[in-house]
Design an enzyme around this catalytic site. Structure first.
Site, PDB file in Angstrom:
ATOM      1  N   LYS A  46      33.068  72.639  31.042  1.00 42.83           N
ATOM      2  CA  LYS A  46      33.971  71.594  31.552  1.00 42.83           C
ATOM      3  C   LYS A  46      33.224  70.570  32.390  1.00 42.83           C
ATOM      4  O   LYS A  46      33.487  69.389  32.327  1.00 42.83           O
ATOM      5  CB  LYS A  46      35.034  72.217  32.486  1.00 42.83           C
ATOM      6  CG  LYS A  46      36.253  72.757  31.811  1.00 42.83           C
ATOM      7  CD  LYS A  46      37.327  73.133  32.840  1.00 42.83           C
ATOM      8  CE  LYS A  46      36.900  74.283  33.728  1.00 42.83           C
ATOM      9  NZ  LYS A  46      37.975  74.762  34.625  1.00 42.83           N
ATOM     10  N   LYS A  49      27.824  71.637  34.836  1.00 42.95           N
ATOM     11  CA  LYS A  49      26.965  72.311  35.834  1.00 42.95           C
ATOM     12  C   LYS A  49      27.536  73.686  36.156  1.00 42.95           C
ATOM     13  O   LYS A  49      28.749  73.906  36.051  1.00 42.95           O
ATOM     14  CB  LYS A  49      26.792  71.457  37.090  1.00 42.95           C
ATOM     15  CG  LYS A  49      28.080  71.061  37.738  1.00 42.95           C
ATOM     16  CD  LYS A  49      27.867  70.151  38.926  1.00 42.95           C
ATOM     17  CE  LYS A  49      29.233  69.819  39.496  1.00 42.95           C
ATOM     18  NZ  LYS A  49      29.386  68.629  40.189  1.00 42.95           N
TER      19      LYS A  49
HETATM   20  N1  C2G Z   1      42.965  70.788  43.662  1.00 39.30           N
HETATM   21  C1  C2G Z   1      43.810  70.161  44.564  1.00 39.30           C
HETATM   22  N2  C2G Z   1      43.290  69.360  45.550  1.00 39.30           N
HETATM   23  C2  C2G Z   1      41.958  69.174  45.643  1.00 39.30           C
HETATM   24  C3  C2G Z   1      41.087  69.808  44.742  1.00 39.30           C
HETATM   25  C4  C2G Z   1      41.632  70.633  43.743  1.00 39.30           C
HETATM   26  O1  C2G Z   1      45.052  70.317  44.498  1.00 39.30           O
HETATM   27  N3  C2G Z   1      41.492  68.351  46.607  1.00 39.30           N
HETATM   28  C5  C2G Z   1      43.550  71.616  42.589  1.00 39.30           C
HETATM   29  C6  C2G Z   1      43.252  71.075  41.192  1.00 39.30           C
HETATM   30  O2  C2G Z   1      44.120  70.009  40.881  1.00 39.30           O
HETATM   31  C7  C2G Z   1      43.462  72.300  40.331  1.00 39.30           C
HETATM   32  C8  C2G Z   1      43.052  73.450  41.284  1.00 39.30           C
HETATM   33  O3  C2G Z   1      42.997  72.905  42.601  1.00 39.30           O
HETATM   34  O4  C2G Z   1      44.829  72.442  39.962  1.00 39.30           O
HETATM   35  C9  C2G Z   1      41.676  73.991  40.911  1.00 39.30           C
HETATM   36  O5  C2G Z   1      40.763  72.924  40.909  1.00 39.30           O
HETATM   37  P1  C2G Z   1      39.337  73.120  40.241  1.00 39.30           P
HETATM   38  O6  C2G Z   1      38.696  74.319  40.787  1.00 39.30           O
HETATM   39  O7  C2G Z   1      38.599  71.818  40.281  1.00 39.30           O
HETATM   40  O8  C2G Z   1      39.762  73.480  38.757  1.00 39.30           O
HETATM   41  P2  C2G Z   1      39.337  72.793  37.406  1.00 39.30           P
HETATM   42  O9  C2G Z   1      37.884  72.995  37.198  1.00 39.30           O
HETATM   43  O10 C2G Z   1      39.925  71.438  37.337  1.00 39.30           O
HETATM   44  O11 C2G Z   1      40.028  73.786  36.369  1.00 39.30           O
HETATM   45  O12 C2G Z   1      42.089  74.769  32.341  1.00 39.30           O
HETATM   46  C10 C2G Z   1      42.183  74.000  33.498  1.00 39.30           C
HETATM   47  C11 C2G Z   1      41.095  74.278  34.398  1.00 39.30           C
HETATM   48  O13 C2G Z   1      40.788  75.613  34.518  1.00 39.30           O
HETATM   49  C12 C2G Z   1      41.243  73.580  35.735  1.00 39.30           C
END
Ligand code: C2G
Length: 131
Positions: A46, A49
């Site tokens: 995704k 990294k």
């Molecule tokens: N999130 C949030 N506020 C932030 C950062 C993240 O609300 N400042 C939320 C994201 O919108 C997401 C969740 O935290 O719903 C997890 O974020 P990530 O770890 O970045 O997940 P991601 O890699 O986007 O994975 O299949 C979908 C993916 O697995 C989502």
């Protein structure tokens, strides 16, 4: 009344308050929260990294939270429909950075996008530490 089951997904690398708030907000939508934590390999595919924390550590952190009832590894986007069905989810929650991206699952559950917490991200934290 039947239990409302909620599901959400994420990498949750270098766990921060934005992650915590969306998990709390997700749990607030129902009675039971299942969380799919991206595998190291899926996360790499995704974001291009490797996560700082290994998948086992990210799972351990998420599993320990009081809002979270169940944690499993998410291996791909293609399996998302199967995960929603397996976990008997009535609602899929994602942050607003995913707005519209998972609307195809509206046929098996309610898809809800919640606002992201502004001004915090794993990349910004890593950048700050680097400086
Ligand atoms: N999130 C949030 N506020 C932030 C950062 C993240 O609300 N400042 C939320 C994201 O919108 C997401 C969740 O935290 O719903 C997890 O974020 P990530 O770890 O970045 O997940 P991601 O890699 O986007 O994975 O299949 C979908 C993916 O697995 C989502």
């Amino acid at each position: 009344m039947a239990q409302i089951r909620v599901i959400t997904f994420g990498t949750f690398d270098v766990f921060h308050v934005g992650h915590l708030r969306i998990l709390k907000a997700a749990k607030d939508q129902g009675d039971h929260l299942s969380v799919g934590v991206s595998s190291d390999q899926f996360s790499f595919s995704k974001k291009g990294k490797r996560p700082v924390y290994a998948e086992s550590e990210r799972c351990e952190i998420v599993r320990s939270l009081k809002y979270v009832d169940d944690v499993f590894i998410e291996d791909s986007f293609e399996l998302k429909r199967d995960y929603i069905i397996q976990h008997k989810a009535n609602i899929l929650i994602m942050g607003s950075d995913w707005q519209g991206k998972f609307d195809e699952f509206n046929d098996i559950c309610e898809v809800v996008y919640l606002p992201r917490t502004p001004s915090i991200s794993t990349s910004a934290i890593i950048e700050k530490i680097r400086e």
